[in-house]
Design a protein around this motif. Sequence first.
Motif, short mmCIF file in Angstrom:
data_model
loop_
_atom_site.label_atom_id
_atom_site.label_comp_id
_atom_site.label_asym_id
_atom_site.label_seq_id
_atom_site.Cartn_x
_atom_site.Cartn_y
_atom_site.Cartn_z
N ALA A 1 -5.18 -4.69 0.33
CA ALA A 1 -5.84 -4.78 1.22
C ALA A 1 -7.58 -4.26 0.63
O ALA A 1 -8.05 -5.15 1.81
CB ALA A 1 -5.66 -3.76 2.32
N SER B 1 -4.48 -5.20 6.93
CA SER B 1 -4.04 -3.60 6.90
C SER B 1 -2.74 -3.61 5.29
O SER B 1 -2.65 -4.37 5.29
CB SER B 1 -3.35 -3.23 8.08
OG SER B 1 -2.19 -4.10 8.05
N SER C 1 -2.62 -0.70 -0.40
CA SER C 1 -4.21 0.10 -0.53
C SER C 1 -4.55 -0.61 -0.82
O SER C 1 -5.96 -1.10 -0.22
CB SER C 1 -4.03 1.21 -0.12
OG SER C 1 -3.39 2.36 0.84
#
Length: 459
Positions: free
Chosen positions: A142, A154, A139
């Motif tokens: 990204a 993603s 995360s």
Amino acid sequence: MELDIKPLSDSNEIEIHVTFRLPRGGDLEGSTSFLQIEAALAQKLNEIGSDTTKHLLGDHDSKGESLQCAEGQVWTSKGRAKRIIETAYGPVLVFCHVYQTSAGGVTRVPLAERARLVGSATPRMARMVAAKLAQMNCSAVARDMEESHLRPMSPSFAQDLGQAVAALATVRCDLPEWRPLSQCSEVATVSVGLDGAHLNTRRDGWRQGMAGTIALYDAKGERLETLYVGGGPGETPPAGKTTFLSRLDELTLRVRECYPQAQVVGLSDGAVDLQKYLASHTDDYLLDFHHAAEHLSRAALAFAPDGRADAPEALAWAAEQRRVLRDVSGGAWQVLALLRERLRPNGKGAKNRSEGKAGSKRAALSKAARAAVLSVETYFSNHISHMDYAGWQQRQLPIGSGVTEAACKTLIKQRLCQSGMRWSIAASDALITLRALYLTPTLWDHFWTQNDKPSPACL
């Protein structure tokens, strides 16, 4: 935006002409902030990068002719197929030839092979994402790509791409062509170490990953460079460790070839399997001093009048014996003799300034104190032949495995043991491999250089 890309007839280059508009900002009425201007410029540059990359990818495709591979098979184009290529500037849509033999079955894409794509990503995109993934979670990768490069993606794509890079690293990092940064004449000692660190897996709970280090030292004992090797838990414990040891063997052998004059030594915490490995793969082996000193401190309570490990007498005794162990020739034997003397029933203290007067009797040991001293005495007896700390220091050799202990944290704990993390076996194996590669800059650069070379098997 107007973009004109022209191949140059007199060289293997292209010429790019681009025209686009940006807001000026400044003191003009209705002006845009400079942050917005920078974002607009970055977006335009991404558009230029995407369009140019798309054009250059086309140069790597075949023209649809029949192709013969190195094994002699003839491959025929089945026509062009749509494919999305992930570039560092954004995704681009290309139409490229797909090939198959007359027997059917597997298809191949010359563009992907010739451009050295990693999955659906260009090499530069793969390197960027893999480097970030080695340092932060999916995360965060990204978000960083969007925040720093205005390039949305993603988290799952980052993870898949990282695993693809790790898989390539196991087959395309050709060590015979690699060498460390340090010059041959600089390196006097090569120190090999390995240890395990646990991480939480989804299937099996806590499993052990492996961290290995190869540290290069000069003649004065100064560390010049550290190389890292990592291994995940593997589907079964033996498989993961076997793969790791194979990688460590290969890297150690290559380092020996680069520095034939250097002495190769091993350091570990004394675990039987690690000691056995180092004894058979190095010129000499030493038990880590800090582990020995830690064990020694456990016996200190037997040398305090009140039997307390935190008593001033116990602390002073432990400090003195650590000094003897580290700095005195034959110090390990002196400490061992002292421990054995204390284990004698109503034994007399040895002649040692931390004991008080020579020959003075001490109180009988309590059950707990006797067990502690006996445990330390056994530990020293088992490792006494690998505890020549004074001798190693005189030869400017390292006596501590701190480099390897730190690698367990740097390589595994910092990245894979953050709050709430639980790993699949495949993901943990891939990430530890990737992180070890990234933490060794010469190996990281070498891998991408190797990956950039066209394979003889390419169409």
